[in-house]
Design an enzyme around this catalytic site. Structure first.
Site, short mmCIF file in Angstrom:
data_model
loop_
_atom_site.label_atom_id
_atom_site.label_comp_id
_atom_site.label_asym_id
_atom_site.label_seq_id
_atom_site.Cartn_x
_atom_site.Cartn_y
_atom_site.Cartn_z
N TYR A 229 -18.64 9.25 1.58
CA TYR A 229 -17.81 8.03 1.68
C TYR A 229 -18.57 6.84 1.10
CZ TYR A 229 -13.87 5.35 3.54
OH TYR A 229 -12.74 4.56 3.68
N THR B 116 -3.56 12.15 2.00
CA THR B 116 -2.74 11.25 1.20
C THR B 116 -3.25 11.30 -0.24
OG1 THR B 116 -4.24 9.41 1.60
CG2 THR B 116 -2.44 9.67 3.17
N LEU B 117 -2.63 10.51 -1.14
CA LEU B 117 -3.12 10.46 -2.53
C LEU B 117 -4.58 10.04 -2.57
CD1 LEU B 117 -0.34 8.80 -4.75
CD2 LEU B 117 -1.09 11.20 -4.70
N ALA B 118 -4.95 9.05 -1.73
CA ALA B 118 -6.33 8.54 -1.73
C ALA B 118 -7.31 9.61 -1.27
CB ALA B 118 -6.45 7.30 -0.86
N ALA C 176 -12.37 2.71 -4.40
CA ALA C 176 -13.68 2.65 -5.05
C ALA C 176 -13.59 3.55 -6.28
CB ALA C 176 -14.78 3.16 -4.12
N GLN D 37 1.50 -1.33 -6.67
CA GLN D 37 0.29 -1.66 -7.44
C GLN D 37 0.58 -1.83 -8.92
OE1 GLN D 37 -2.79 1.31 -7.15
NE2 GLN D 37 -4.15 0.22 -8.56
N SER E 247 1.82 8.31 1.95
CA SER E 247 0.97 7.14 2.22
C SER E 247 1.05 6.75 3.69
CB SER E 247 1.43 5.94 1.40
OG SER E 247 1.17 6.13 0.04
N ILE E 248 -0.08 6.28 4.24
CA ILE E 248 -0.06 5.74 5.60
C ILE E 248 0.93 4.59 5.68
CG2 ILE E 248 -1.46 4.49 7.29
CD1 ILE E 248 -3.83 6.32 6.45
N GLY F 214 0.77 -1.24 0.00
CA GLY F 214 0.00 0.00 0.00
C GLY F 214 0.80 1.29 0.00
N LYS G 228 -15.56 -0.90 4.22
CA LYS G 228 -14.79 -0.87 5.48
C LYS G 228 -15.50 -1.69 6.57
CE LYS G 228 -11.18 1.75 4.41
NZ LYS G 228 -9.89 1.08 4.10
P1 NAD Z 1 -2.65 6.03 -0.51
O1 NAD Z 1 -3.27 6.47 -1.80
O2 NAD Z 1 -1.32 6.53 -0.20
O3 NAD Z 1 -2.67 4.44 -0.40
C1 NAD Z 1 -3.66 3.65 -0.98
C2 NAD Z 1 -2.94 2.48 -1.59
O4 NAD Z 1 -3.87 1.57 -2.16
C3 NAD Z 1 -1.98 2.90 -2.72
O5 NAD Z 1 -0.69 2.45 -2.41
C4 NAD Z 1 -2.52 2.19 -3.93
O6 NAD Z 1 -1.49 1.77 -4.81
C5 NAD Z 1 -3.22 1.01 -3.28
N1 NAD Z 1 -4.16 0.35 -4.16
C6 NAD Z 1 -5.33 0.81 -4.66
N2 NAD Z 1 -5.86 -0.09 -5.51
C7 NAD Z 1 -5.01 -1.15 -5.53
C8 NAD Z 1 -4.99 -2.40 -6.22
N3 NAD Z 1 -5.97 -2.74 -7.08
N4 NAD Z 1 -3.95 -3.24 -6.01
C9 NAD Z 1 -2.95 -2.90 -5.15
N5 NAD Z 1 -2.92 -1.74 -4.47
C10 NAD Z 1 -3.93 -0.87 -4.67
O7 NAD Z 1 -3.71 6.45 0.62
P2 NAD Z 1 -3.78 6.11 2.17
O8 NAD Z 1 -4.64 7.16 2.75
O9 NAD Z 1 -2.42 5.88 2.71
O10 NAD Z 1 -4.64 4.75 2.20
C11 NAD Z 1 -4.20 3.57 2.84
C12 NAD Z 1 -5.32 2.94 3.63
O11 NAD Z 1 -5.68 3.79 4.71
C13 NAD Z 1 -6.61 2.69 2.83
O12 NAD Z 1 -7.18 1.47 3.22
C14 NAD Z 1 -7.49 3.83 3.30
O13 NAD Z 1 -8.85 3.50 3.17
C15 NAD Z 1 -7.07 3.91 4.75
N6 NAD Z 1 -7.43 5.14 5.44
C16 NAD Z 1 -7.08 6.37 4.94
C17 NAD Z 1 -7.43 7.51 5.62
C18 NAD Z 1 -7.09 8.88 5.08
O14 NAD Z 1 -7.73 9.85 5.47
N7 NAD Z 1 -6.10 9.00 4.20
C19 NAD Z 1 -8.14 7.42 6.84
C20 NAD Z 1 -8.47 6.15 7.33
C21 NAD Z 1 -8.11 5.02 6.62
O1 0WE Z 2 -10.36 5.52 2.76
C1 0WE Z 2 -10.20 6.66 2.38
C2 0WE Z 2 -9.96 6.93 0.92
C3 0WE Z 2 -10.62 5.90 0.07
C4 0WE Z 2 -10.61 6.12 -1.40
C5 0WE Z 2 -10.18 7.26 -2.05
C6 0WE Z 2 -10.24 7.35 -3.45
C7 0WE Z 2 -9.85 8.57 -4.21
C8 0WE Z 2 -9.45 8.26 -5.63
C9 0WE Z 2 -11.10 5.08 -2.16
N1 0WE Z 2 -11.18 5.15 -3.50
C10 0WE Z 2 -10.75 6.24 -4.15
N2 0WE Z 2 -10.87 6.27 -5.51
C11 0WE Z 2 -10.33 7.24 -6.26
O2 0WE Z 2 -10.50 7.26 -7.51
N3 0WE Z 2 -10.25 7.67 3.31
C12 0WE Z 2 -10.62 7.37 4.66
C13 0WE Z 2 -10.04 9.09 2.96
C14 0WE Z 2 -11.37 9.69 2.68
O3 0WE Z 2 -11.96 9.51 1.48
C15 0WE Z 2 -13.22 10.12 1.54
C16 0WE Z 2 -13.40 10.66 2.82
C17 0WE Z 2 -12.23 10.37 3.55
C18 0WE Z 2 -11.95 10.74 4.98
C19 0WE Z 2 -14.20 10.19 0.59
C20 0WE Z 2 -15.39 10.87 0.89
C21 0WE Z 2 -15.58 11.38 2.15
C22 0WE Z 2 -14.60 11.30 3.14
#
Ligand code: NAD
Ligand code: 0WE
Length: 264
Positions: free
Chosen positions: A159, A197-199, A97, A40, A19-20, A13, A166
């Site tokens: 979300y 983060t990127l996500a 998603a 990925q 990234s986390i 990840g 989740k």
């Molecule tokens: P991030 O974008 O840095 O990491 C998400 C990772 O998911 C990326 O490394 C991406 O390559 C990987 N990924 C997505 N689709 C994939 C696939 N098909 N195959 C392999 N890898 C794939 O963002 P992040 O915030 O570090 O997210 C890491 C985790 O933390 C996620 O589960 C996210 O839901 C969770 N999370 C994020 C937050 C937040 O606010 N950023 C809060 C709570 C939980």
């Molecule tokens: O888990 C997440 C991020 C999840 C995520 C983010 C993306 C962005 C790019 C899953 N899929 C995608 N697909 C993409 O194409 N978080 C906890 C961060 C987050 O995402 C949100 C939040 C929070 C917080 C989306 C809507 C509302 C709140």
């Protein structure tokens, strides 16, 4: 000596320095663990090998893995098995998603395809990795960790279907914990507060959400990937030998609040 000395961990990840999973890798390395990574796709490969290198890890132990592919998941453990005779820790930090699922009303935005993809990538992938990694992890005080978000149990606008994914992921943690406990493997989740983060980039209103956390959390701030990394290191180390099946909040306390008043 760090409290993870002698531990071997696979981290799934990492996509950027924010990234986390990067915060987790940094804490693990600081505490003496040996690390392997997946990425990925080829676009992300150099970022991951660079991180491995900067943490003093062997950049050859970085493997491609799109978690939607059983073949790629199997190939990771086949390759890693040639380098390591066992694996102590598996970190799953993956969520996805289709973007259009994360905007608008829940009922309006949800689709069968959106449901399937989000649950496949964000929830099933934990079980798939645990299943494929099990032979390497059996019989050595192993630990599996995933990342979740409070919208698994409490509604957060936009979300949407990720909340359902989740919820499934958190249930998966409990079923895995019950099943793998007798094999010496603990399974836990960290429920993290919002982090940029990127996500999170490009999620409409994300800045507002961080601002809300700064006002509404007991600690009056957001959390850092270093704080999440430190909790991850604890949960995956023998210091947490009595903890399994648990979701631990690292969210500056946000989840305890039932109502928040403006402070001014
Ligand atoms: P991030 O974008 O840095 O990491 C998400 C990772 O998911 C990326 O490394 C991406 O390559 C990987 N990924 C997505 N689709 C994939 C696939 N098909 N195959 C392999 N890898 C794939 O963002 P992040 O915030 O570090 O997210 C890491 C985790 O933390 C996620 O589960 C996210 O839901 C969770 N999370 C994020 C937050 C937040 O606010 N950023 C809060 C709570 C939980
Ligand atoms: O888990 C997440 C991020 C999840 C995520 C983010 C993306 C962005 C790019 C899953 N899929 C995608 N697909 C993409 O194409 N978080 C906890 C961060 C987050 O995402 C949100 C939040 C929070 C917080 C989306 C809507 C509302 C709140």
């Amino acid at each position: 000596m760090g409290f993870m000395a002698g531990k071997r961990a696979l981290i799934v990840g990492v996509a950027s320095t924010r990234s986390i999973a990067t915060g987790i890798a940094e804490a693990f390395a600081r505490e003496g663990a040996e690390l392997a990574f997946t990425y990925q796709n080829e676009k992300l490969k150099s970022r991951v090998t660079k991180l491995a290198d900067s943490l003093g890890q062997n950049p050859d132990l970085c493997y491609p893995c799109d978690v939607s592919s059983d073949e790629e998941i199997d190939a990771v453990f086949e390759s890693l098995g040639k380098q390591w005779d066992g694996l102590d820790i598996l970190v799953h930090s993956v969520g996805f998603a289709p973007r259009e699922q994360l905007e608008g009303g829940f009922t309006e935005s949800i689709t069968r395809e959106g449901f399937q993809i989000s649950h496949d990538i964000s929830a099933y992938s934990l079980a798939a990795l645990a299943k494929a990694g099990l032979p390497m992890m059996t019989g050595r005080n192993g630990a599996i960790l995933t990342l979740t978000y409070n919208a698994a149990t409490q509604v957060v606008p936009n979300y949407n279907v990720m909340g359902l994914a989740k919820a499934s992921l958190e249930s998966c943690v409990r079923f895995l914990a019950a099943d793998l406990g007798p094999k010496g493997i603990r399974v836990n989740a960290i429920s993290a507060g919002a982090v940029k983060t990127l996500a999170a980039a490009g999620i409409s209103g994300f800045r507002k959400m961080l601002g809300y956390a700064e006002k509404a959390s007991p600690l009056r701030r957001t959390v850092t990937i270093e704080e999440i990394g430190n909790t991850a290191a604890f949960l995956c180390s023998d210091l947490a030998s009595g903890i399994t099946g648990e979701t631990t909040f690292v969210d500056a306390g946000s989840n305890i609040m039932g109502m928040v008043f403006d402070e001014d």
